[in-house]
Design a protein around this motif. Sequence first.
Motif, PDB file in Angstrom:
ATOM      1  N   THR A  82      55.839  91.454  49.312  1.00  0.00           N
ATOM      2  CA  THR A  82      55.372  90.584  48.224  1.00  0.00           C
ATOM      3  C   THR A  82      55.814  91.167  46.877  1.00  0.00           C
ATOM      4  O   THR A  82      56.293  90.451  45.994  1.00  0.00           O
ATOM      5  CB  THR A  82      53.824  90.462  48.278  1.00  0.00           C
ATOM      6  OG1 THR A  82      53.451  90.083  49.603  1.00  0.00           O
ATOM      7  CG2 THR A  82      53.302  89.445  47.298  1.00  0.00           C
TER       8      THR A  82
ATOM      9  N   GLN B 195      48.403  89.707  44.792  1.00  0.00           N
ATOM     10  CA  GLN B 195      49.750  89.322  45.221  1.00  0.00           C
ATOM     11  C   GLN B 195      50.801  90.268  44.631  1.00  0.00           C
ATOM     12  O   GLN B 195      51.896  89.846  44.261  1.00  0.00           O
ATOM     13  CB  GLN B 195      50.078  87.873  44.828  1.00  0.00           C
ATOM     14  CG  GLN B 195      49.192  86.836  45.512  1.00  0.00           C
ATOM     15  CD  GLN B 195      49.428  86.759  47.029  1.00  0.00           C
ATOM     16  OE1 GLN B 195      50.437  87.242  47.541  1.00  0.00           O
ATOM     17  NE2 GLN B 195      48.483  86.186  47.748  1.00  0.00           N
TER      18      GLN B 195
ATOM     19  N   ARG C  36      49.345  94.667  62.039  1.00  0.00           N
ATOM     20  CA  ARG C  36      50.253  93.809  61.277  1.00  0.00           C
ATOM     21  C   ARG C  36      50.999  92.924  62.252  1.00  0.00           C
ATOM     22  O   ARG C  36      51.411  93.394  63.319  1.00  0.00           O
ATOM     23  CB  ARG C  36      51.254  94.713  60.527  1.00  0.00           C
ATOM     24  CG  ARG C  36      52.228  93.985  59.651  1.00  0.00           C
ATOM     25  CD  ARG C  36      51.589  93.594  58.340  1.00  0.00           C
ATOM     26  NE  ARG C  36      52.547  92.973  57.453  1.00  0.00           N
ATOM     27  CZ  ARG C  36      52.550  91.668  57.187  1.00  0.00           C
ATOM     28  NH1 ARG C  36      51.684  90.861  57.736  1.00  0.00           N
ATOM     29  NH2 ARG C  36      53.444  91.175  56.334  1.00  0.00           N
TER      30      ARG C  36
END
Length: 323
Positions: free
Chosen positions: A11, A184, A256
Amino acid sequence: MTGFLGAGKTTLLNHILKADHGYKIAVIVNEFGEVGIDNELIVESGEEIIEMNNGCICCTVRSDLVDIMKSLLHRKFAETPTPVEYDRIVVETTGLADPGPVIQTFLAEPLISNFFKIDAVITVVDAKHAEHHLDNGHEAKEQVAFADVILLNKIDLVEKEDIARLESRLKKMNSHARLTHTHQSLIDLDQILGVNTFDLDHKLEVDPHFLEEHHHHHHDDDIFSIVLTETRPLDLDKVNKFINDWLVEHSADTYRYKGILNVQKTNKRVVFQGVHMIFGVDTDREWNVDEDRTSRIVVIGKDLDEDWFRARFSECAVADGSV
Ligand SMILES: Nc1nc2c(ncn2[C@@H]2O[C@H](COP(=O)(O)OP(=O)(O)OP(=O)(O)O)[C@@H](O)[C@H]2O)c(=O)[nH]1
């Protein structure tokens, strides 16, 4: 750029690649798992992106990193058929990498240390899951300890008092690093590019032996990845059921996961990814005409029940194989 699995590194990389900072950036991405999915999730930017998927950048493929850096040097300064322009290189390590040996790789090889300077070690920390990761393994601790800049990311997922507790723990582990809260991974790029905060003395305080050639990083063997593939189109209802059962039964052990799925009745790729219980499913671009539509999911976790994942994923295929 480092940080535990799913903390927000890609990100951040996308934020850097999309931003209007005027730099030309070459990117080296090292992903954990045999099948690269990150390359599919990095924005199109026209920048040079080099993937390393054959092992971990901090141990098995350190020599590949040296070769890539040398090749980037050659391609910038020598006349080559594949020239590349860049003023900076961003290296995204895997979420399980120990930054010490990666830093050592840059410093130990004279050609590299003569031409490149380490600007900063940037560590992204997942505010929601960091305490669990710091309590359960050494990689997350090393990543915090070696940081020059820490992004305390995903602050939208935690309460103020939890952030304060985590922040004070991180500051105790590393009082040298500048710490910023992010959502983010959005950070003012002046705080991470061209900051010149890499401090070798600080790294030597963290680990006085990290520059020694024989330094060897040992990954916990109980954390590993599996790759699930399915060539038949998938039934969305079955996929939803699979994901629900997964989160109920296996969210603690799945650190993950990322997947690109070919779902029946849509011509768009379905992207599925998450960290423990927090996951998202979205459509992205249309499949290209000649593209291989095999659905792929990479799962990284601790003591994964591989048979369960394989059996359940294969049950997601549409019954008659129709598109
Ligand atoms: N809620 C929330 N989700 C976030 C935030 N930042 C990133 N994410 C999501 O967290 C997930 C992991 O983000 P990535 O950027 O892929 O993480 P990563 O560190 O590159 O992951 P690995 O390369 O697999 O270790 C993605 O689904 C992101 O959209 C945030 O601030 N808040």
